[in-house]
Design a protein around this motif. Structure first.
Motif, short mmCIF file in Angstrom:
data_model
loop_
_atom_site.label_atom_id
_atom_site.label_comp_id
_atom_site.label_asym_id
_atom_site.label_seq_id
_atom_site.Cartn_x
_atom_site.Cartn_y
_atom_site.Cartn_z
N GLU A 112 -29.66 14.71 21.72
CA GLU A 112 -30.87 15.04 20.97
C GLU A 112 -30.72 16.28 20.09
O GLU A 112 -31.66 16.67 19.39
N TYR A 113 -29.54 16.92 20.09
CA TYR A 113 -29.34 18.18 19.37
C TYR A 113 -28.08 18.13 18.52
O TYR A 113 -27.13 17.42 18.82
N ASP A 114 -28.06 18.96 17.47
CA ASP A 114 -26.91 19.05 16.56
C ASP A 114 -25.84 19.99 17.09
O ASP A 114 -24.66 19.76 16.89
N VAL A 115 -26.26 21.09 17.70
CA VAL A 115 -25.36 22.14 18.16
C VAL A 115 -25.77 22.55 19.56
O VAL A 115 -26.97 22.64 19.87
N ILE A 116 -24.78 22.84 20.40
CA ILE A 116 -25.04 23.30 21.76
C ILE A 116 -24.63 24.77 21.83
O ILE A 116 -23.52 25.13 21.45
N LEU A 117 -25.52 25.61 22.30
CA LEU A 117 -25.27 27.05 22.42
C LEU A 117 -25.29 27.41 23.90
O LEU A 117 -26.24 27.10 24.61
N ASP A 118 -24.23 28.04 24.34
CA ASP A 118 -24.04 28.33 25.76
C ASP A 118 -24.41 29.78 26.08
O ASP A 118 -23.81 30.70 25.56
N PRO A 139 -20.62 20.25 18.39
CA PRO A 139 -19.99 21.57 18.43
C PRO A 139 -20.68 22.45 19.46
O PRO A 139 -21.89 22.34 19.69
N TRP A 140 -19.89 23.32 20.06
CA TRP A 140 -20.36 24.19 21.13
C TRP A 140 -20.11 25.64 20.74
O TRP A 140 -18.97 26.05 20.55
N TYR A 157 -15.65 21.87 17.14
CA TYR A 157 -16.18 21.77 15.78
C TYR A 157 -15.31 20.81 14.99
O TYR A 157 -14.10 21.01 14.89
N LYS A 158 -15.91 19.77 14.46
CA LYS A 158 -15.19 18.73 13.72
C LYS A 158 -13.98 18.23 14.51
O LYS A 158 -12.87 18.11 13.99
#
Length: 168
Positions: A112-118, A139-140, A157-158
């Motif tokens: 459900e998201y474009d980017v994951i931030l940890d 991407p993380w 990323y990519k």
């Protein structure tokens, strides 16, 4: 008007702001790292921000987790963060996820998201984030703090290197 100053930046402009408003970020761990990230992403106008944390606010959090106050002790961090960020920017979608990241829910939530931030603080969860990002093609953005040292990186990323490439 809200985004006027960043729209004036050549690197952002109107088209960049529109991209931000159409984007989505999942923040896993709304603590010492996740709180400031959430505030800046909300302020920038990210269209949808997921706030995932199964922990509750405690007194020991307050000196470094800037979204919470004494009146929030005992409440779920994700719920409080959503409420506070909604006051900062009512134009964005905020989703509170008051559960732990697990093998069972990771792929569904990540999709459900474009980017994951940890913003987490344990290796088991970091490896789970890595694997779910690889499986979902997300991407993380990774961050870690230990005492006075910090690390920041972007993985997957990519289809680039993953966390397991660095730490097998």
């Amino acid at each position: 008007m809200r985004y006027d100053r960043q729209i004036k930046l050549n690197e952002v402009g109107v088209s960049g702001q529109e991209k931000l408003q159409k984007s989505s970020v999942l923040i896993i761990g709304v603590g010492g790292l996740g709180c400031p990230a959430a505030q800046y992403l909300a302020g920038a106008g990210i269209g949808k921000i997921g706030l995932m944390d199964h922990d509750r606010v405690s007194l020991t959090n307050l000196h470094r987790q800037t979204l919470y106050g004494e009146d929030n002790i005992g409440e779920f961090k994700a719920k409080v963060a959503k409420e506070k960020l909604q006051h900062l920017n009512s134009e964005i979608e905020l989703v509170a996820i008051e559960e732990a990241l697990t093998i069972e829910n990771a792929e569904k939530i990540f999709s459900e998201y474009d980017v994951i931030l940890d913003g987490t603080d344990n290796f088991e969860t970091k490896y789970l984030i890595n694997d779910a990002c690889v499986l979902t093609g997300k991407p993380w953005v990774y961050a870690s703090i230990y005492k006075n040292e910090a690390q920041l990186s972007v993985f997957n990323y990519k289809e680039g290197p993953s966390y397991r490439c660095l730490f097998p």
